[in-house]
Design an enzyme around this catalytic site. Structure first.
Site, PDB file in Angstrom:
ATOM      1  N   LYS A  72       0.804  -1.226   0.000  1.00 48.86           N
ATOM      2  CA  LYS A  72       0.000   0.000   0.000  1.00 48.86           C
ATOM      3  C   LYS A  72       0.842   1.283   0.000  1.00 48.86           C
ATOM      4  O   LYS A  72       0.365   2.332  -0.416  1.00 48.86           O
ATOM      5  CB  LYS A  72      -0.964   0.010   1.193  1.00 48.86           C
ATOM      6  CG  LYS A  72      -2.116  -0.986   1.039  1.00 48.86           C
ATOM      7  CD  LYS A  72      -3.139  -0.850   2.144  1.00 48.86           C
ATOM      8  CE  LYS A  72      -4.204  -1.924   1.990  1.00 48.86           C
ATOM      9  NZ  LYS A  72      -5.300  -1.798   2.933  1.00 48.86           N
ATOM     10  N   ASP A  85      -6.186  13.540  -1.707  1.00 50.79           N
ATOM     11  CA  ASP A  85      -5.782  14.137  -0.427  1.00 50.79           C
ATOM     12  C   ASP A  85      -5.868  13.119   0.700  1.00 50.79           C
ATOM     13  O   ASP A  85      -5.001  13.057   1.571  1.00 50.79           O
ATOM     14  CB  ASP A  85      -6.687  15.327  -0.099  1.00 50.79           C
ATOM     15  CG  ASP A  85      -6.324  16.534  -0.937  1.00 50.79           C
ATOM     16  OD1 ASP A  85      -5.225  16.499  -1.541  1.00 50.79           O
ATOM     17  OD2 ASP A  85      -7.143  17.479  -1.000  1.00 50.79           O
TER      18      ASP A  85
END
Ligand code: S3P
Length: 415
Positions: free
Chosen positions: A56, A68
């Site tokens: 990840k 964001d």
């Protein structure tokens, strides 16, 4: 591979099943060794992928654009290939928010303890911040600048309001473990556990016992997948479809456990319920007889009640891995906390409360072979039947009426 999930080990992943049920499209699980990750991401031979452990963070340098949310979390679980440009985001965030909302756990202005310091912990920190948490403490086995230890949590933060577990402690196959003892936190009003196998961990079972709102992670898993699909396919799946699929998945995974006095109709009703709901059926007494190749009465004669209970516990333990099954348990199975916990991990206990006048003693039942013994058992156990049950169903009618009464408690309001 057009759509799918990449990770190092994916054999236990539910993602393919969830993705292809929410939308009809082809979704592939692709295990990638660390040395092959670079080639896979440079080739960009996909339209959309989910990313799981341990990649990840590793995928971030390959992205042209990052949301964001993913930036703040520092991890990406969803990548969309938009005409050769890779966009990354983190849908675990939306899944966790939806999970907390589903459990109706209030975080605003609350003191939150986040257990664990791995990838999901980072998501939990951003989620707790965005939901308005007053104080957030990350609890880890090893102390660091950003973490406190478990003993510090108990000693200095016993006034915590919410606990979010992001560790794998309590996850299958080690389901008897729990990351923390909740009894040291008297102000707790919510417990969130991101583990989804079992459906109820020891942590959330303890929360339930203490009367604290709690939830496990299956809804988060479904929700993050749905949001990822929305990004992939540029579509809207919507809450209703997500909730319908979640209920279907729970029905497939969860067991219905029937508890109650000898002769209350657990086995008869159990078979009918299983048939009606297209589930499997097992009876723990039948499994014991099969295992020992002799009758329950003979087992009592040879090994006494203690010996019988030991075998009963083993049989119940062996059912911890079954799913989508109606389980009829022996009348005394709820006498051991250990059995109740085993059964509750993946099942809901329904106590079939039938009036004592309607119960009949039978000579093949060693502990209730005559009327006096039956009444004695009832008086010893009635409080335990009630306190160990998730649901109590009063049944005092015909088989058809009783079946209707139980189904009313199950269908549509199961988990
Ligand atoms: C028992 C009930 C029986 C069987 C055993 C012990 C009990 O099951 O497990 O004889 O302690 O009440 P049923 O409840 O199906 O009769």
């Amino acid at each position: 591979m057009i759509y799918g999930c990449i990770g190092e080990h994916l054999s236990h992943s539910f993602s393919k099943v969830i993705h292809s049920n929410l939308m009809e499209y082809d979704y592939v699980l692709r295990e990638i060794a660390p040395k092959d990750l670079d080639e896979f991401l440079t080739k960009m031979d996909f339209c959309g992928i989910n990313v799981t452990i341990p990649y990840k963070q590793d995928v971030i340098p390959y992205l042209d654009d990052i949301s964001d949310i993913a930036k703040r979390i520092g991890a990406v679980n969803t990548i969309v290939n938009k005409n050769g440009k890779l966009f990354g985001t983190n849908t675990d965030y939306y899944g966790m928010i939806a999970l907390i909302k589903k459990a109706d756990i209030d975080i605003n202005n609350k003191k939150v303890l986040i257990l664990g310091n791995g990838g999901t912990s980072k998501t939990a920190r951003v989620v707790a911040t965005d939901l308005g948490a007053k104080d957030i403490y990350v609890v880890s086995r090893t102390k660091s600048n950003s973490c406190i230890t478990y003993s510090e949590a108990t000693d200095f933060h016993s006034d915590a309001d919410v606990v979010i577990n992001t560790t794998p402690v309590g996850m299958y196959p080690n389901i008897d473990a729990s990351p923390i003892d909740l009894s040291g936190f008297p102000k707790l009003s919510g417990v969130v556990d991101v583990i989804y196998n079992p459906l109820r961990t020891n942590l959330t079972l303890q929360a339930e016992k203490l009367g604290i709102k709690s939830i496990n992670g299956l809804y988060m898993l479904v929700h993050q997948a749905a949001v990822a699909e929305e990004f992939f396919l540029n579509t809207k799946i919507g809450e209703e479809k997500i909730n319908n699929y979640y209920s279907k998945l729970v029905k497939e995974k969860a067991n219905i456990v029937l508890s109650g006095m000898p002769g209350c109709g657990k086995s008869t009703l159990g078979k009918l319920i299983a048939n009606k709901l297209s589930m499997n059926f097992v009876d723990t007494d039948e499994l014991i007889v099969e295992k020992c190749q002799t009758s329950i009465k003979n087992i009592f004669d040879e090994l006494g009640e203690v010996g019988f209970r030991k075998i009963e516990t083993d049989v119940i333990k062996s059912l911890e891995t079954v799913s989508g099954t109606v389980i009829s348990i022996g009348g005394g199975a709820i006498l051991k906390d250990e059995n109740v916990e085993s059964l509750k991990h993946n099942g809901k206990i329904f106590y079939l409360n039938r009036p004592i006048e309607q119960l009949v003693a039978t000579s093949d039942r060693p502990l209730s072979s005559d009327r006096d013994a039956l009444i004695a058992r009832y008086n010893e156990r009635k409080d335990i039947y009630n306190s160990t049950a998730d649901q109590v169903v009063y049944i005092d009618g015909s088989i058809e009426e009783n079946l209707k009464a139980v189904l009313e408690k199950i269908v549509g309001k199961f988990w």
